[in-house]
Design an enzyme around this catalytic site. Structure first.
Site: not given
Ligand code: SF4
Ligand code: SF4
Lengths: 208, 454, 105
Positions: C104-105
């Site tokens: 999740c980046v």
């Protein structure tokens, strides 16, 4: 009962049977064995889905598209009127003139709305991309059926109405008219999920 | 001082990578595998929804992709259409007999190409279309079924697949090693002690019989550990008995986005087993929208059993702690105007709607809702695995404009977002659209507002 | 090469990460920092972070944990976010020429 009426009845029976069979086949597909502990009741969601959730304020498909929404309502009101007229005729009930005229008017408006929706489907690039001949045919058959029904109400000549009822009934289970059954199942599943997940409890004031 | 010379933009479309080349010349066996998997994946719900859609297109104006770009392929109706074509072919002899008339289409190389571009590349599985559809068609579930068929054939975009693989193979989606995880938690314990000014503050690992096991997003230990310190500070102040796990700590489940029920079940199984191993009373999920949908709602369906313990969002837990007076907050510590982002999978698809609002009412001086919000919120644009799929990043940022406009209209300086995935997308659109905002998780805000002890 | 020349030859992916991480040089970092992160000049602390991340990446093929970054450079945790406003992943790692990390980046 005339032969035409008998054939009409048979066609309607096929339609009901085939639609039920289609629904049953879908329903018999695999479904998860276990479900998470609910945060609300399925019933609350179903009540919402068929109640407040049907209001034009509850969904943008209605609020963003008021004309299409009204056309859709008028169209389906016409279909219900057609169904009522058909049942009355097959049951041998003589309709009072005022009711017959009312049904005829509803069917006339319904057919007109259907044509508007058909024109929309023909002209909108997205709808062109997602429509098959079945989409146009389904609409056209219903429009013609509504027109014949209106004619029957205004002139008492039921033959075209019965003939088109046969066409409609034979075709309905084979194409997108199936949604007449699947709408209710899908809406019920939608409501069930909303209810079980505890979303419905918060459905007022989310728009502001 | 800028050079005035722009950086060369990426060539569009980017040079074909191995994945694109593979899609361009698919082996018949691969196609056959996708086709068979698709037929096997379709459940009762899929079948009912696919036959209920009336192809009206009225959902178009509810989707952030379609709102920023009128290409018909962005419409939810088109996404349903691509799945429905294959469904008719699979489910109806009549449709197979007259495919041109009924709109039936086999899963073939061409359709697979469209599925990748449209169902992976133009949908964040946010469910806003479902909420506004005439019928209530579960578009995200249909998109997931088609993605699952591609997953079975090994055709998930590699950046997304590698995130799933990392989770399956290493136990967390960022491949953090056991030593790095434990070392980070020990290091953060010192940070926490400094933060709360109490040498007894702890970040407990593997403590049995706790009130809850807390699981979090791997990006926290990897890059953004202040949110772990924040949660630790809140739990410490409240005096709850909680624990982290030494082995499985990852709340995310990218199997939800690749569509593979097997991967999703493997990942979900671990948190259930870990909660049982530690005999924790509850499994508390860190701030993660899809992690909530996956672990709270879908895990029992994937695993075929109910967990036997309560699964909650930390947002819900913290709201309880505030309501019960177990932590004391000083809202004047956060004077700037705050607005709240509603993660789709926590709110519209998850049902956690009130607690984050209760928290803001107590933790900050002033906050405003976005319009629309709650059930009708717009997706930030980063859901559905979009954040991981670099190849579709341009579309993701463009679709994020709807959220950016919403945020700008509130005039808020701080955006509270109970989801790390959203935090990342919101930070990116904050930069892209020059919003001048700070994005924070709920725990970070609450920790900032904790009354300092003398 | 002057920064201008570097700038005009850089190929970036859709998220502003280097398309070819192996082509990274300190000049590239200067340009990336300015054009992508709005950091006009890279100071000693920036370079300490960048050099550590780069060396770790070349050895292990991935970004280091934030703990390793802090412990090996002596930077304090909160300092990293001040130095690189987009954070360690989309700020520091990007400037150090790493590909985008998974997750999740
Ligand atoms: S998903 Fe709903 S709104 Fe969209 S085309 Fe289908 S029925 Fe219409
Ligand atoms: S789920 Fe969200 S992104 Fe996907 S089609 Fe629906 S509204 Fe658009």
């Amino acid at each position: 009962m005339t032969t035409l009426e008998a054939v009409t009845l048979a066609a309607v029976a096929w339609s009901v049977g085939a639609l039920a069979w289609a629904a049953r086949s879908a329903w018999r597909r695999p479904s998860p064995r276990a479900a998470a502990a609910p945060a609300g009741t399925a019933l609350s969601g179903i009540v919402y889905a068929f109640g407040a959730g049907m209001s034009p304020r509850a969904k943008e498909s209605a609020s963003h598209h008021p004309l299409v929404y009204v056309a859709g309502l008028v169209y389906h009101a016409g279909v219900l009127s057609g169904g009522a007229a058909l049942v009355a005729h097959l049951a041998g009930a003589a309709l009072p003139a005022s009711i017959a005229l009312g049904l005829g008017a509803a069917m006339t408006l319904g057919a007109t709305a259907g044509l508007v929706l058909l024109a929309r489907r023909r002209s909108n690039p997205l709808l062109q991309a997602i429509s098959a001949p079945d989409d146009y045919a389904s609409n056209a058959i219903v429009d013609a059926w509504l027109a014949s029904g209106a004619l029957a109400m205004f002139t008492w000549s039921v033959t075209p109405f019965l003939v088109l009822t046969i066409v409609l009934a034979l075709y309905a289970p084979l194409g997108k008219i199936r949604h007449c059954v699947f709408f209710f199942l899908a809406r019920g599943l939608f409501g069930t999920r909303l209810g079980r997940r505890g979303v419905v409890a918060h459905l007022h004031g989310s728009r502001s | 001082m800028s050079t005035g010379i722009p950086l060369t933009p990426a060539p569009a479309p980017p040079a074909p990578d191995a994945y694109r080349r593979r899609l361009a010349s698919l082996e018949p066996e691969t196609v056959a595998r996708a086709r068979a998997a698709f037929a096997a994946l379709l459940t009762r719900d899929h079948a009912v929804h696919l036959d209920a859609c009336v192809h009206c297109g009225l959902c178009t104006t509810s989707c952030h992709y379609a709102l920023v770009d009128e290409d018909p392929r962005n419409s939810p109706a088109y996404k349903v259409h691509l799945v429905a074509e294959a469904f008719r072919q699979e489910s109806s002899a009549w449709a197979r007999m007259f495919p041109g008339w009924t709109g039936a289409r086999p899963v073939d190389a061409e359709l697979i190409g469209e599925w990748v571009d449209v169902l992976f590349g133009r949908c964040s599985m946010c469910g806003r279309c479902t909420a506004n559809c005439v019928v209530g068609i579960d578009v995200p579930a249909l998109v997931r079924a088609a993605r699952g068929a591609l997953a079975a054939a090994g055709l998930v975009p590699p950046e997304l697949q590698s995130t799933v693989d990392a989770a399956v193979n290493t136990g967390n989606n960022m491949s953090i090693t056991h030593d790095d995880w434990i070392g980070t938690i020990e290091w953060l314990e010192d940070e926490l002690r400094a933060e709360v000014g109490d040498d007894t503050a702890r970040l407990p690992l593997d403590e049995c019989d706790a009130d809850f096991l807390y699981v979090l997003n791997p990006r926290e230990p990897k890059f953004y550990p202040l949110s772990i310190v924040a949660a630790g500070a809140i739990f410490h102040r409240a005096g709850v008995r909680w624990t982290l796990a030494r082995d499985y700590f990852d709340v995310t489940n990218y199997g939800l986005f690749s569509g593979s029920p097997e991967a999703a079940a493997t990942i979900a199984r671990r948190l259930v087993d870990t909660t049982r191993r530690l005999r924790a009373k509850q499994l508390v999920l860190g701030e993660c929208g899809h992690g909530f949908a996956a672990n709270r709602w879908l895990a029992p369906e994937w695993l075929g059993e109910e967990p036997g313990f309560e699964v909650r969002s930390v947002v819900d837990v913290v709201a309880d702690l505030i309501r019960d007076g177990r932590i004391e907050l000083d809202p004047s510590r956060i004077p700037n105007l705050v607005t709240l982002h509603d993660p789709c999978n926590l709110v519209r698809n998850g049902g956690v709607i009130a607690p984050q609002r209760e928290i803001l009412a107590r933790a900050v001086t002033q906050w405003v809702e976005m319009a629309p919000h709650g059930y009708q919120n717009y997706c930030c644009g980063g859901g559905g695995g979009q954040l991981s799929m670099t190849r579709f990043a341009r579309r993701r940022l463009e679709a994020g404009r709807i959220k950016a406009d919403q945020i700008r209209a509130t005039g808020a300086r701080i955006v509270a977002a109970p989801c790390h995935n959203c935090v990342d997308q919101l930070s990116e659109i904050g930069k892209e659209y020059a919003l001048g905002i700070e994005v924070k998780t709920m725990c970070e805000l609450v920790a900032d507002a904790l009354v300092r002890r003398p | 090469m002057s920064p201008e020349a570097v700038s005009s030859t850089l190929e970036l992916n859709e998220e502003g990460f280097l398309a070819h991480p192996e082509g990274w040089t300190p000049d590239v970092a200067t340009v990336l920092a300015r054009e992508q992160e709005g950091i006009e000049t890279l100071g000693d602390k920036h370079w300490a972070a960048i050099n550590y991340i780069r060396a770790y990446y070349l050895e292990k093929g991935m970004a280091p944990m934030i703990r390793a970054l802090c412990q090996n450079t002596g930077l304090r945790l909160r300092e990293i976010y001040d130095l690189f406003p987009s954070g360690p992943a989309k700020g520091a790692c990007k400037v150090a020429g790493l590909p985008k990390p998974d997750g999740c980046v």
